[in-house]
Design a protein around this motif. Sequence first.
Motif, PDB file in Angstrom:
ATOM      1  N   ARG A  52       0.864  -1.262  -0.003  1.00 46.93           N
ATOM      2  CA  ARG A  52       0.107   0.186  -0.032  1.00 46.93           C
ATOM      3  C   ARG A  52       0.931   1.135  -0.018  1.00 46.93           C
ATOM      4  N   PRO A 101      -5.310   0.666  -4.937  1.00 47.24           N
ATOM      5  CA  PRO A 101      -5.584  -0.583  -4.938  1.00 47.24           C
ATOM      6  C   PRO A 101      -6.431  -1.055  -5.957  1.00 47.24           C
ATOM      7  N   PHE A 144       1.117   6.329  -2.365  1.00 47.88           N
ATOM      8  CA  PHE A 144       0.276   5.181  -1.922  1.00 47.88           C
ATOM      9  C   PHE A 144      -0.095   4.590  -3.242  1.00 47.88           C
TER      10      PHE A 144
END
Lengths: 260, 260
Positions: A36, A80, A77
């Motif tokens: 992450r 996702p 980051f």
Amino acid sequence: MAKARVVPLDRSSPVPLWAQLEADLRRRLADGEFSRQFPTDRELVETYEVSRHTARDAVDRLCAAGLLERRRGRGTFVRPEFEQPAGALYALFRSVEASGAEQTIELRALTECTNADAAAHLEVAPDEPLVLIDRTRLADGEPLAIDCVWLPASVARPLLDADLAHGVLYHELAQRCGVHVTGGWERIRPSIPTPCDCEALQMPADTAVFTIERLGRADDRPVEWRVSMVRGDRYSFVTTWDPRTGVDRIPTWQTGTAVG
Amino acid sequence: MAKARVVPLDRSSPVPLWAQLEADLRRRLADGEFSRQFPTDRELVETYEVSRHTARDAVDRLCAAGLLERRRGRGTFVRPEFEQPAGALYALFRSVEASGAEQTIELRALTECTNADAAAHLEVAPDEPLVLIDRTRLADGEPLAIDCVWLPASVARPLLDADLAHGVLYHELAQRCGVHVTGGWERIRPSIPTPCDCEALQMPADTAVFTIERLGRADDRPVEWRVSMVRGDRYSFVTTWDPRTGVDRIPTWQTGTAVG
DNA sequence: ACGTATTTGTTCGTATGTATT
DNA sequence: CAATACATACGAACAAATACG
């Protein structure tokens, strides 16, 4: 977690440093090295021995491509959702999920079979055994799409034991078969469903659907041929444009009649 | 040509310099100040009194948005195709033209009328007079789409004398009516054409079409409501993706069966 | 054909501001 | 408050592609 494998950059190469760095970061992202959190600018500067400007240049491009997200004061980051499959079909599933509807899957068939048309797209012999996954997708209990996938049995046979009523096919494909779908294409066409398909979709006979043909590739060869039919009376493809803020946004799926 | 009007940048503003510069360049582009050649980095540095880094940052974003194109050693140029209308419908017309096919237009109707549905989308009273432009588009003599446009007669009445069998509607709209369409949305759905539409498209009865609804806005109000039907048996919407080189998220139109 | 000027592309360095922890 | 991390902004230099005399 795989150990960090950093490819050293070649300063004598005609390929710009930022491009080499971007390529290596893409590779490490694909290897799932960053769950992450992504390295900070300073860490990249130290590990790759480039200036902060060069490191930012590479990371900026990955942000622009949607793979990363920078947050001032916090760090960089991995997004996702971008580890999920690309394309209009998965965009539909995600937008339905984002709307709050509960998605369920009905498995209609999961067998080994042959199919000359699918085999042609998968670039194998017409009588080559294939795994067929035939499913109906529902949103809040109402049919949204029927979804047929063919994969070469030589790579996809482990899927016959998998639970394909939940989760993303590509995750099962990666875990059980070691196949990572990295690219491909999709073709969208309007069509009239057969009476049989009409019944599966629980829609009136005189309505049209989107047919989405999808070919997924695993670098060296095609591995996924999919034909999906999406209820066109409930879902539509919407694009907005505005020259002041940037034109031709990514199309999204919408249900209902209101468009912002 | 309008004289160059440069808005000075405010260094005490919380808005980044590159954002102010980008906004001003967008405005000057919209004013048509740069016919083709765009200022060089050095010129921007001098006129706006910023560093080359800041000037490049702004121009880079305009390049990323597709409005400009930089060519090493030559300069920065305005991408003329970006002065053309956006959206999937015009993308289709352009891709047909790029394929080498000769596009022609058959005018079926050009009248003043009323239409409650169109009026609702144009946010005017249901009995407000509208200009209706009903055309068939052909590629190499074969029907490609039927294309109905409604515009408020109060702004579009000059179009009744225009030659709408050639050229782009938006150019006539700008020249004759002083209306510049700057934004809007499009909704794409599969549908089954009526027998009448089937005949106009010269297609079999049991085939489906793309219905593209399109709302064009002129900043303050909607001015164009369009419903187009595109032969789905000849044209399809294709997207390719490839995480290594960057995902291609802008769909294109293709005819035939081969997809790269 | 050659060299020079121009223009964009890449890469380094440095400093300061702002948001988060 | 201090440390961390990204955001913005300046300056400088060289490389690579192009245009022009």
